[in-house]
Design an enzyme around this catalytic site. Sequence first.
Site, PDB file in Angstrom:
ATOM      1  N   TYR A   1     -10.457  -0.556   1.977  1.00 41.17           N
ATOM      2  CA  TYR A   1      -9.836  -0.721   3.282  1.00 41.17           C
ATOM      3  C   TYR A   1      -9.271   0.571   3.837  1.00 41.17           C
ATOM      4  CZ  TYR A   1      -8.576  -4.229   6.660  1.00 41.17           C
ATOM      5  OH  TYR A   1      -8.533  -5.002   7.785  1.00 41.17           O
TER       6      TYR A   1
ATOM      7  N   ASP B   1       0.799  -1.220   0.000  1.00 37.88           N
ATOM      8  CA  ASP B   1       0.000   0.000   0.000  1.00 37.88           C
ATOM      9  C   ASP B   1       0.833   1.273   0.000  1.00 37.88           C
ATOM     10  OD1 ASP B   1      -2.481  -1.262  -0.271  1.00 37.88           O
ATOM     11  OD2 ASP B   1      -2.522  -1.742   1.848  1.00 37.88           O
TER      12      ASP B   1
END
EC number: 1.4.3.-
Lengths: 703, 703
Positions: free
Chosen positions: A404, A320
């Site tokens: 998320y 990420d």
Amino acid sequence: MVHNHPLDQLSGDEVRAARQAVLNARKAHVLFRNIYSVEPAKAELIKFLNAEHAGTLSPETPRPPRRARVQYDVVYDDRSHEYMESIIDIATGKEADLRRVDRGVQQSLTVDEFREFNNVCIESDMFKQAIKDLNLDEKFEVAIDPWPYGGPDVGEVTPRYTQGLCFAKLRHENPDTNHYAFPLPIIPVMDTYKKEIIRIDRLATGGTEDGLASGTVGEKVLEHCRPAEYVPELLDRPVRNDLKPLNVLQPEGPSFTVGDDSLVEWQKWRFRVGFTPRECAVLHDVHYDGRSVLYRLSLSEMTVPYGDPRPPFHRKQAFDFGDAGAGRAANNLALGCDCLGVIKYIDAMLVDSEGNPSLSKNVVCVHEQDNGIGWKHTNFRTNRAVVARSRELVVQFIITLANYEYIFAFKFDQAGGITVETRATGIVSVVNIDPGKVSPYGNVVSPGALAQNHQHIFAVRIDPAIDGHANTIVTEESLPIPMNPKTNPFGNGYEVVGRAVTKSSAIHASPFTNLTVKMTNPNKINPISQRPVAYKFIPSPSQLILADPESIVAKRAAFAHHHIWVTKYKDHELFAAGEFTNQSQKEVGGVADAVARNDTVENEDVVVWNVFGLTHNPRVEDWPVMPVEIHQLHLRPADFFDRNPALDVPANKNLSSVEVGRDTDETCCHTDVTTNGSGLVQAAPTTHLQGTGSIPMTDVNGQ
Amino acid sequence: MVHNHPLDQLSGDEVRAARQAVLNARKAHVLFRNIYSVEPAKAELIKFLNAEHAGTLSPETPRPPRRARVQYDVVYDDRSHEYMESIIDIATGKEADLRRVDRGVQQSLTVDEFREFNNVCIESDMFKQAIKDLNLDEKFEVAIDPWPYGGPDVGEVTPRYTQGLCFAKLRHENPDTNHYAFPLPIIPVMDTYKKEIIRIDRLATGGTEDGLASGTVGEKVLEHCRPAEYVPELLDRPVRNDLKPLNVLQPEGPSFTVGDDSLVEWQKWRFRVGFTPRECAVLHDVHYDGRSVLYRLSLSEMTVPYGDPRPPFHRKQAFDFGDAGAGRAANNLALGCDCLGVIKYIDAMLVDSEGNPSLSKNVVCVHEQDNGIGWKHTNFRTNRAVVARSRELVVQFIITLANYEYIFAFKFDQAGGITVETRATGIVSVVNIDPGKVSPYGNVVSPGALAQNHQHIFAVRIDPAIDGHANTIVTEESLPIPMNPKTNPFGNGYEVVGRAVTKSSAIHASPFTNLTVKMTNPNKINPISQRPVAYKFIPSPSQLILADPESIVAKRAAFAHHHIWVTKYKDHELFAAGEFTNQSQKEVGGVADAVARNDTVENEDVVVWNVFGLTHNPRVEDWPVMPVEIHQLHLRPADFFDRNPALDVPANKNLSSVEVGRDTDETCCHTDVTTNGSGLVQAAPTTHLQGTGSIPMTDVNGQ
């Protein structure tokens, strides 16, 4: 804006100057990815910081030159891209360096690429046919979440790809209806530069009985799915009405200050909050009471591999920070941070694809909070209790990656401690599963929605400067001593065994020996204990990456194989999994490569990387938005100070607190109305306890 | 006081009735230790609770008889004591049961025994001579901390003993001057019943170079020691003056209610707070939204063995629940709890040595607190963020054991979670060390004061009732699958392997396999996931007891050898290290014996004991009062609910929070004055930011 400090972000003018310098130099079609400040070389910056701390800064003090890193694609006529980086000297507008990057590696994804992916899908005949084959009900439209492609398979040569997880979204007057409840069993893959859907991967929808086979994708893949709303106005049950307000008021304001140059000062702590598009908030030059503790502290990387072995789910593996960029994914917090108390927000300078400055507001928040009792002792002889609360300063940012969320916080306390906290929340990633089936690869959290088992593995980069830059990392273990007449006659003794890390190394957590990592300065001895001054932490013994070591998934995340990496400092070596993670097949230039240099790290400028994680086998309770899963890494002084640094925290009773007490009349509670130290009168509310029933309140705050 | 509930503490009248019944029955000189309510047998109590939850309670509902347990010594003419327990039926005043306990075991210490120890020392010629030999300066007096004697050595037959750690205390106008800074190298040992000092143990004061030898106790053992004050008025530096108030206000009162019968209701949680002299606060009958979760939750035991192998330090091993009693050591919290917000205190009924009721006020506190973001999701398509804070209900108590403090809290959250938190604080135990020396057995935290390495090992007793009393404990591990074409072609897959615990067992934590303990109800299947409803926790992989397994220290703490014990429920089996820990040489009737019954525990009434700890090798920063060391055990629902239970928590912005914002004028901050959901106007303070300087405030709350 006047820039006072070498660690400041670029100003809008500086971004514009850097952009122009690149356009002048390239004279080509340029697609900008990032423009941000180059952190000065440490050797250079230290000179400046030393002068700053010594109070000898003057206009004559040499300053590291302001430089911008510009990351961009040159787009050629054949639609091919070449990724380049220029270092621009701001003062002169000159290109100080140009780096033409191997086309085999991929830079992180941009918001524009996300947007384009969606458009390309919608216009692709292949995609349209795939959707048509799914025979969706009229009530649905299609929603696509772009994802990095993951690691290509062995032998697979890929141009830049983007893949997408697809969902059906109820046609709804409310645009925030939750499409994740309706997963579609296809993944389109786009050639990013050609803007073509090159393949539609079909997903297995089977259960335990189907093994790796694709299952029986029915005619109506969504018939058994059902809505799972989370926005309050769409909930199928009322929100709680029995939660009464809990307000944090700071009538004299916060105890911290944040300067224009993001210098934060609070309770003897002093540090700067920097920002990069990849790491988001970065802490620099962390001092306590005039003494150096850390040179730099940052979240470095994370990877989220999914454990469902059915292809192509092995390509559900995000990095990420490297694939997306935490800074660019950061929430604008005024929208939903909702911290309590007095909050200071810090903005981030980003750029659009034209290279123009784009200020992202309120990306980092700073506030104080109470964390319960900090220390207490009651003298049992006199019954005198002395108790100090623990106040914390929180520097927080929150990133959204499609479904998320991660909430990252650096927390400072009054006892010299620094906590790096991660909270995982948001919506777990689900895929379609046939009606009535269950799967060994995840948990059915909503009918038709299988939340796949996965891991989150984080890396925090700690660049210590424990009273200076020459530090030694020491591991300490507490070990039993077999009972013996000579050294342990009654068997209660144990020994604490310390080992200095002499060469760059990877180290495993070892909870059963209480393995503690000490970042020491061997040149400074605590006069009381006669031991080197240090900060320490106990590495969490999290489960490391479960993927087979020979798999692409594991090879591209070498950092995820050990809890601690100790490396020699090297300018710009910041990323645990290496610079380019997007579509990587192995980790290059990450911590494993740094350790392989076999540098001497004893009494040297050393960096410690802490890896921890969370094996997340979802529960039904994680749906549709999961309660936070919290992890904390605690850096604490160990013989750094001459006593508990929080000993001088005022041990005052908080006078705004109220006791629900018992008077002669048991249904009535008494009220404290008292004067606090500052002379202000705090009027506390009156409560009336009525049996075991509810407790209505009268607000006496003059309203 | 009318007693409505079988789980209520005894009233003063009930205590008096029980006392009288014992006096009537014994007709002897009785020294009372404890009088408290006997918890009804589970089979009996369940019937009552079932009726209560079904709403069918009536005056005709059979109630378990009110019974008191009276613990006392009969003191014979020869000064010998016999320890007995009577069970008194309150309604009839009859002695329902009498237990004459083997004289070889020792009940816990009482406050009176502590007081007597001090008196006996002071009058003992042997002790006076020992002090005289130390040749203390005029400025000192002697302070003695009574301790349990620890485990006698192999073959040592001991009557009841008390030992004492001795310190010199500055003769001071302030009685709270800290004597722990001046440790004296002697330990007097008292025959408790004879009230005689039978021995003075001389303590080693050497360092590394002296091994186990006694060191060179000089003429002036305290000459190199120096004061270490912690009460604010004695500090040698000013307290911080830059910490501004942070007040928690609950203008509508708390969201919880506490009934007279200690029934607590908050946010769908409902439970009772019981109290025993040994365990302090105990939670009973914990329900969420009408569904049973736990039958009982308690701190069961802890042991603190010291790792200094020099005799007699092997007898520095406290069992703070069994040797002392957490309920009796509990702080009266209004004196120093200083929680924020609206606090409800619960009292405890104790007795004095005459058996008269003695209400200990404010022993348990109940309050709410904010724990940051509870869940959040931002829809990246619309930028709509939905965020709910996590509110917690805290049931807290604090115990003082001479120098040391523990803060225990049961925390309930809105997502169905229960956290058992321990905080260790207070003053670390120190012994004298010669000038200039250091020791492998601890750390010099103040000149002449060696803080010895030690462990704290706790046991929490969890009596689950997951939707009923027939439960199965399942361990789940996440394990790699070697890459293979058939089940894991790309190597990313992993498997979650569950194993039901069929027989009573001891289990080790296993962090590297992510070992999770699930307390399941195999008879109730979650309709969504099709898995049994459950609560789960991940046992902390703390270091277990380091003492040699053959040592007395280790044998008397068998519970400290495993992280998880699974036993079949048995009435009154509550104590991990057994009923009698004081002066024990081995654990009797603790969890190890319970497991040895080899009971079937599958789909049975089962109890789970979680052991965790802290290896505490002190830092200088732990002196003179240590900052809290925090441990948390999280019990969380796992497929117990049909979604995130906190989904219905209002996601409102807290309107009392204030942004330190930037307006056109950068030196001025804007203020939110807005209306909250309840229609009340929250006036937020105005802040004026002056550069990076201080932020003065005007309180606008009508004052």
